[in-house]
Design a protein around this motif. Sequence first.
Motif, mmCIF file in Angstrom:
data_model
loop_
_atom_site.group_PDB
_atom_site.id
_atom_site.type_symbol
_atom_site.label_atom_id
_atom_site.label_comp_id
_atom_site.label_asym_id
_atom_site.label_seq_id
_atom_site.Cartn_x
_atom_site.Cartn_y
_atom_site.Cartn_z
ATOM 1 N N ARG A 1 0.837 -1.203 0.000
ATOM 2 C CA ARG A 1 0.000 0.000 0.000
ATOM 3 C C ARG A 1 0.870 1.249 0.000
ATOM 4 O O ARG A 1 0.618 2.203 -0.741
ATOM 5 N N ASP B 1 -6.441 -11.544 -2.362
ATOM 6 C CA ASP B 1 -7.310 -10.608 -1.645
ATOM 7 C C ASP B 1 -6.536 -9.406 -1.101
ATOM 8 O O ASP B 1 -7.069 -8.305 -1.006
ATOM 9 N N ALA B 2 -5.273 -9.607 -0.742
ATOM 10 C CA ALA B 2 -4.467 -8.490 -0.225
ATOM 11 C C ALA B 2 -4.326 -7.390 -1.280
ATOM 12 O O ALA B 2 -4.450 -6.208 -0.969
ATOM 13 N N SER B 3 -4.081 -7.757 -2.528
ATOM 14 C CA SER B 3 -3.972 -6.749 -3.592
ATOM 15 C C SER B 3 -5.307 -6.048 -3.815
ATOM 16 O O SER B 3 -5.347 -4.841 -4.045
ATOM 17 N N ARG B 4 -6.398 -6.788 -3.750
ATOM 18 C CA ARG B 4 -7.723 -6.174 -3.877
ATOM 19 C C ARG B 4 -7.908 -5.108 -2.808
ATOM 20 O O ARG B 4 -8.329 -3.983 -3.097
ATOM 21 N N ARG B 5 -7.565 -5.433 -1.569
ATOM 22 C CA ARG B 5 -7.722 -4.475 -0.467
ATOM 23 C C ARG B 5 -6.848 -3.241 -0.685
ATOM 24 O O ARG B 5 -7.287 -2.115 -0.430
ATOM 25 N N VAL B 6 -5.611 -3.440 -1.134
ATOM 26 C CA VAL B 6 -4.730 -2.299 -1.405
ATOM 27 C C VAL B 6 -5.360 -1.385 -2.443
ATOM 28 O O VAL B 6 -5.437 -0.165 -2.255
ATOM 29 N N LEU C 1 -8.497 -1.026 -3.397
ATOM 30 C CA LEU C 1 -9.698 -0.348 -2.901
ATOM 31 C C LEU C 1 -9.342 0.762 -1.915
ATOM 32 O O LEU C 1 -9.930 1.847 -1.962
ATOM 33 N N ARG C 2 -8.379 0.520 -1.041
ATOM 34 C CA ARG C 2 -7.948 1.562 -0.088
ATOM 35 C C ARG C 2 -7.345 2.768 -0.793
ATOM 36 O O ARG C 2 -7.381 3.882 -0.256
ATOM 37 N N HIS D 1 -13.622 -1.262 -8.972
ATOM 38 C CA HIS D 1 -13.710 -2.420 -9.867
ATOM 39 C C HIS D 1 -14.522 -2.029 -11.095
ATOM 40 O O HIS D 1 -15.603 -1.460 -10.968
#
Length: 172
Positions: free
Chosen positions: A111, A139-144, A146-147, A152
């Motif tokens: 991040r 999922d970690a990359s998705r969260r990064v 979105l933050r 999407h």
Amino acid sequence: MSNTSQALPGPSERLVFRWWTPDDLELARGLWGDPQVTARIAAEPFTGPQIAARLAAEIDQGRAHGLQYWPVFLRDDGSHVGCCGLRPHAPGVYELGFHLRSAFWGRGLAREAAAATVAFAFGSLAARGLFAGHHPDNDASRRVLLRLGFRHTHDEWYPPTGAVHPSYRRDP
């Protein structure tokens, strides 16, 4: 123009960026030779020649476009964390990407590196937008993403992994 005179994302609280060089093969092996890392970007682990080709491709990207997935290091001790950077995607739009060595996962470094790169893209490069995608199991990359304000937009087939990857866009 030498890469060392071209702009890079600014250092963040814990990280610094620099350009890949031909002398960085050991760093590249430490990153792209890790099967945990390459499982998220390719269908099979990278071989030695594929790692060397990946390094050469990053160096060539720098020469051709003044961009690459720059190597990233910890400011305090110089440890190689991975890479984060940009590639041309469409006119005025860049693709954001980051690959971290598995030993550095879970520390917020992706991040932090990505945030510095996003600021560079919208500041120094005056990007009109950013594109990013990730492996569907990451999922970690998705969260990064979105933050960091990405939204999407669609799912698309990504031939290197043989999977459909969620894809995102961020505007300035």
